[in-house]
Write an enzyme that holds these catalytic residues in place. Structure first.
Site, PDB file in Angstrom:
ATOM      1  N   LYS A  25      -5.941   3.016   7.369  1.00 22.11           N
ATOM      2  CA  LYS A  25      -5.524   1.964   8.286  1.00 22.11           C
ATOM      3  C   LYS A  25      -6.631   1.646   9.289  1.00 22.11           C
ATOM      4  CE  LYS A  25      -1.528   1.222   6.467  1.00 22.11           C
ATOM      5  NZ  LYS A  25      -1.225  -0.082   5.800  1.00 22.11           N
ATOM      6  N   GLY A  36       0.820  -1.202   0.000  1.00 23.19           N
ATOM      7  CA  GLY A  36       0.000   0.000   0.000  1.00 23.19           C
ATOM      8  C   GLY A  36       0.849   1.246   0.000  1.00 23.19           C
ATOM      9  N   SER A  68       2.460   4.213   1.860  1.00 25.75           N
ATOM     10  CA  SER A  68       2.907   4.278   3.253  1.00 25.75           C
ATOM     11  C   SER A  68       2.982   5.693   3.805  1.00 25.75           C
ATOM     12  CB  SER A  68       4.287   3.622   3.384  1.00 25.75           C
ATOM     13  OG  SER A  68       5.234   4.286   2.570  1.00 25.75           O
ATOM     14  N   SER A  89      -1.150   1.070  11.532  1.00 24.73           N
ATOM     15  CA  SER A  89      -0.221   2.167  11.805  1.00 24.73           C
ATOM     16  C   SER A  89      -0.634   2.928  13.059  1.00 24.73           C
ATOM     17  CB  SER A  89      -0.213   3.129  10.605  1.00 24.73           C
ATOM     18  OG  SER A  89       0.481   4.313  10.908  1.00 24.73           O
ATOM     19  N   ASN A  90       0.359   3.534  13.689  1.00 27.61           N
ATOM     20  CA  ASN A  90       0.060   4.430  14.804  1.00 27.61           C
ATOM     21  C   ASN A  90      -0.776   5.627  14.356  1.00 27.61           C
ATOM     22  OD1 ASN A  90       2.654   5.154  13.460  1.00 27.61           O
ATOM     23  ND2 ASN A  90       2.655   6.880  14.868  1.00 27.61           N
ATOM     24  N   HIS A  91      -0.827   5.888  13.047  1.00 29.86           N
ATOM     25  CA  HIS A  91      -1.581   7.026  12.552  1.00 29.86           C
ATOM     26  C   HIS A  91      -3.093   6.792  12.610  1.00 29.86           C
ATOM     27  CE1 HIS A  91       2.037   9.153  11.634  1.00 29.86           C
ATOM     28  NE2 HIS A  91       2.500   8.084  11.021  1.00 29.86           N
ATOM     29  N   ARG A 147      12.538  12.082  17.638  1.00 30.43           N
ATOM     30  CA  ARG A 147      11.217  11.561  17.998  1.00 30.43           C
ATOM     31  C   ARG A 147      11.206  10.033  17.970  1.00 30.43           C
ATOM     32  NH1 ARG A 147       6.687  10.002  15.251  1.00 30.43           N
ATOM     33  NH2 ARG A 147       4.689  10.347  16.326  1.00 30.43           N
ATOM     34  N   TYR A 169      -4.306   8.658   5.116  1.00 31.64           N
ATOM     35  CA  TYR A 169      -3.556   7.425   5.345  1.00 31.64           C
ATOM     36  C   TYR A 169      -4.009   6.761   6.644  1.00 31.64           C
ATOM     37  CZ  TYR A 169       0.390   4.497   6.783  1.00 31.64           C
ATOM     38  OH  TYR A 169       1.164   3.460   7.235  1.00 31.64           O
TER      39      TYR A 169
END
Length: 267
Positions: free
Chosen positions: A138, A70, A72, A108-110, A172, A134
């Site tokens: 997810k 996909g 990213s 994803s953390n998103h 980060r 995005y």
């Protein structure tokens, strides 16, 4: 599991885990849009995750699918819709039709990118609050996984991958790094655990500066991480400096994915 289909095998995470998932007696069926040169114990399929017929053929005879394929990063809605949302549906449906028992979905953390430090550590029960199209894709993939488990009985594990690179790329990431070796350890746990049902776990190493998300759900699968981004801290700070405590990159879990340059009219 003796034959595993890996979509997006030529991508960043796919390239890192490919050698780490190799095992005697195991075949990795590698699928990507770009041509791949298969090695020992590998098969290559050049196809798109949006191609239903190709995905159905790729799923034949496999024990599990690791769906990494996909887009990213953030992209215009039309591309996200086609590749990440329709493509993920196509993968789940192909797996169902081929009788594949398990899908490990690279989330994803998103999915929870607009969560703030006041809410840490985030858990599998933290409701979605995506930071981008995005992130929405997810969250949709996780919802599809839930549907395909409860309606069709697939075992589905959604891994909310944090920052998976060979080394932490910035300050980060000293909190969010998932080492390639730990990524492989987590995927092996996802493949080996008996009857997982439907799960959401976070993909991150046990970093000294971590604690942003819970590792409890991943450890419950048998994940035994071993790496810590702190060993790279001096090099990262030498290269990038030390960020201020109020740097906006730390305001939300999603970091720069929440910045205005990803607003829809700028994509």
């Amino acid at each position: 599991m003796s034959r595993i289909l890996v979509t997006g095998a030529a991508g960043a995470v796919g390239s890192l885990i490919r050698p780490r998932l190799a095992r005697p007696g195991r075949t990795l069926r590698l699928l990507d849009l770009v041509p791949l040169d298969p090695g020992e114990g590998e098969e290559a399929v050049q196809a798109s995750v949006t191609d239903a017929d190709a995905m159905r053929a790729a799923c034949e005879g496999v024990d599990a699918v690791i769906h990494l394929g996909g887009i990213s990063l953030e992209a215009p809605w039309e591309r996200i819709l086609d590749v990440n949302i329709h493509g993920t549906y196509t993968v789940f449906e192909a797996a169902r039709r081929a009788g594949v028992a398990r899908v490990v979905f690279a989330s994803s953390n998103h999915v929870v990118g607009y969560r703030t430090p006041a809410e840490y550590p985030l858990t599998a029960d933290t409701p979605p609050l995506p930071d981008t199209y995005y992130g929405v894709s997810k969250a949709t993939g996780e919802a599809l996984g839930a549907l395909y488990h409860h309606r069709y009985g697939l075992d589905v594990i959604c891994v909310r991958i944090m920052t998976c690179f060979a080394e932490p790329p910035n300050p980060r990431a000293l909190s969010t790094w998932l080492s390639p070796d730990d990524c492989a350890r987590l995927l092996e746990a996802c493949l080996a655990v008996e009857k997982p049902g439907y799960r959401i776990v976070y993909g991150v190493s046990p970093n000294t500066r971590g604690g942003w998300v819970s590792l409890d759900e991943a450890r419950a699968l048998g994940y035994a991480p071993a790496d810590d981004a702190e060993v790279h801290a001096d090099a990262v700070h030498a290269a990038h400096g030390r960020p201020a405590h109020d740097d906006p990159v730390f305001a939300y879990l999603g970091g720069p994915f929440t910045f205005p340059d990803l607003d829809a009219d700028r994509l």
